[in-house]
Design a protein around this motif. Structure first.
Motif, PDB file in Angstrom:
ATOM      1  N   PRO B   9       0.819  -1.215   0.000  1.00 31.23           N
ATOM      2  CA  PRO B   9       0.000   0.000   0.000  1.00 31.23           C
ATOM      3  C   PRO B   9       0.847   1.257   0.000  1.00 31.23           C
ATOM      4  CG  PRO B   9      -0.839  -1.534   1.607  1.00 31.23           C
ATOM      5  CD  PRO B   9       0.427  -2.126   1.076  1.00 31.23           C
ATOM      6  N   SER B  37      -3.512   0.385  -2.967  1.00 36.24           N
ATOM      7  CA  SER B  37      -4.118   0.387  -1.635  1.00 36.24           C
ATOM      8  C   SER B  37      -4.089  -0.990  -0.990  1.00 36.24           C
ATOM      9  CB  SER B  37      -5.560   0.905  -1.702  1.00 36.24           C
ATOM     10  OG  SER B  37      -6.356   0.031  -2.447  1.00 36.24           O
ATOM     11  N   LEU B  38      -3.632  -2.015  -1.717  1.00 38.56           N
ATOM     12  CA  LEU B  38      -3.541  -3.367  -1.163  1.00 38.56           C
ATOM     13  C   LEU B  38      -2.143  -3.921  -1.394  1.00 38.56           C
ATOM     14  CD1 LEU B  38      -6.796  -5.056  -2.476  1.00 38.56           C
ATOM     15  CD2 LEU B  38      -6.397  -4.171  -0.207  1.00 38.56           C
ATOM     16  N   THR B  39      -1.830  -5.038  -0.690  1.00 34.96           N
ATOM     17  CA  THR B  39      -0.571  -5.754  -0.954  1.00 34.96           C
ATOM     18  C   THR B  39      -0.894  -6.864  -1.927  1.00 34.96           C
ATOM     19  OG1 THR B  39      -0.016  -5.394   1.343  1.00 34.96           O
ATOM     20  CG2 THR B  39       1.334  -6.939   0.135  1.00 34.96           C
TER      21      THR B  39
END
Lengths: 248, 195
Positions: B9, B37-39
């Motif tokens: 992120p 916004s995410l891994t």
């Protein structure tokens, strides 16, 4: 007492700009959507995240974004003397609020309306024992919460990292340990979104002249960036492991 | 397939002028840059050839799969929990082929049970508590429940237990028969395709 020797070494042998050892693991609580254990020196914190899930108390439901709740507690065995009231006292309530506001600033809550995200943080081991001086658990808690949120796959603007710095013997010192903190000097805790270069948490005990404060805060921000590198490594390593196990 | 890179992120994925932000990415309004916004794995999806906006979409696929959520138009399997004069309540168990991980409640109103003679519907002759029905989601409904409909041939009761406790066999679109006692019970039965 001399906290920094004349050749620039602190009581525990670190240099003024050196942090304590960092260790982190992800996925310890398998039932939670995301979890992490974060250690900074002798302070060890576990965080578990549940969500996004349906709001349990319908009256608190927010129609256009998610509700973020946070609970901070200390395990009875975390300090030298067994703690009588691990949560519900003023300090725990304040730290719960601080962690919640810090994480809420970085979670993309508008993507999950009418749902709830619960962050539970518990201190397993607090460096030192006296209640008043355990402000360093704040940084470890925020770092653990960030890792747990990333593990849960909750969309965030950036990861939040937190570090503290103090000022003793006219030297800014990064990441105070228990003895240095008990000296009663100023203690600045900073939480930042490193890639976006934005500050989400700034707290200080005691007083500092403004120009020295800027140096100490800058040092804490650099500590945060070092923690950021470590957290990203841990996340990437964990994802690679998951990829191998899925045969990709 | 495009080359896939692991991101965490906050990492920059591109500029909003060249790429569109898909799932797992967002656009920061102040500098028009796309961040993750995410891994997970970063993937670039080429734009559909007929759309006006020819920017490819960048998305990040994470590892945590959240359970499916009913959307308007999706076919769900639900178990009837309560039958009242004008509505029936049901617990949604599956959305499409996947089972849900949270409880979702649905309501079937009298006018949504079937397509013909909708004001003459008797709810108790259409559903019983415990029946499994296949329904389609009409809308997100109110805060309490989704609105479901069984007003099609292939929607309705797919599995029901008779008062004797045996699984009933459908004999027409309004009747099901118990194999043990021969009793016929009324339901709004789904026409299940046999291949």
């Amino acid at each position: 007492m001399e906290y920094v020797s004349h050749d620039g070494l602190r009581i525990d042998g670190r240099r003024p700009t050196e942090m304590r050892q960092l260790r982190a693991q992800i996925g310890n609580v398998s039932k939670a959507d995301g979890s992490a254990v974060f250690e900074m020196g002798n302070t060890k914190v576990i965080a578990a995240v549940y969500g996004p899930r349906e709001v349990q108390n319908k009256s608190q439901q927010i129609s256009d974004h998610a509700l973020v709740r946070c609970e901070y507690s200390m395990a009875n065995f975390s300090t030298g003397d067994r703690m009588r009231k691990p949560k519900g006292d003023r300090r725990s309530t304040e730290i719960s609020l601080v962690i919640r506001q810090t994480m809420e600033a970085c979670i993309l809550t508008h993507l999950m309306p009418r749902s709830q995200i619960d962050i539970f943080v518990q201190v397993l081991q607090a460096d030192g024992g006296e209640l008043e001086f355990i402000s360093r658990t704040r940084s470890a808690c925020i770092n653990a919460a960030t890792l747990a949120l990333a593990d849960a796959g909750i969309p965030m603007r950036d990861i939040v990292t937190s570090c503290s710095a103090g000022y003793l013997n006219s030297t800014p010192l990064l990441d105070l340990n228990y003895t240095e903190d008990s000296a009663g000097g100023p203690d600045v805790t900073v939480g930042i979104l490193p890639k976006l270069d934005q500050v989400t948490l700034l707290q200080m005990d005691a007083k500092l002249p403004v120009d020295i404060f800027e140096n100490v805060m800058q040092l804490a921000i650099e500590g945060c960036k070092a923690i950021e590198n470590y957290i990203r490594e841990v996340l990437l390593e964990n994802t690679k492991q998951l990829e191998y196990r899925r045969g990709l | 397939m495009q080359e896939a890179e692991l991101v965490t992120p906050g990492e920059v994925l591109g500029r909003a002028a060249e790429l569109k932000a898909g799932k797992g990415a967002y656009v920061a309004p102040h500098n028009k840059t796309i961040y993750a916004s995410l891994t997970g794995l970063r993937r670039i999806i080429p734009p559909p050839t007929d759309s006006a906006d020819q920017r490819p979409t960048v998305e990040v696929t994470g590892h945590k799969a959240h359970g499916p959520v009913p959307e308007p138009g999706s076919v769900v399997i639900a178990r009837i929990t309560k039958v009242m004069a004008r509505t029936a309540s049901a617990d949604i168990m599956c959305v499409g082929p996947k089972s849900v991980r949270e409880n979702f409640t649905g309501i079937i109103r009298q006018q949504d049970v079937r397509a013909t003679e909708i004001d003459k519907v008797d709810m108790h002759l259409s559903f019983h508590p415990g029946d499994m029905v296949r329904a389609v989601v009409l809308s997100l409904g109110d805060a309490r429940a989704y609105y479901l409909s069984t007003a099609k041939n292939e929607l309705g009761v797919v599995s029901a237990e008779s008062s004797a406790g045996a699984a009933m066999v459908p004999i027409s679109w309004t009747e099901m028969q118990c194999p043990l006692t021969g009793q016929i019970e009324q339901r709004k039965v789904a026409k299940v395709e046999v291949n």
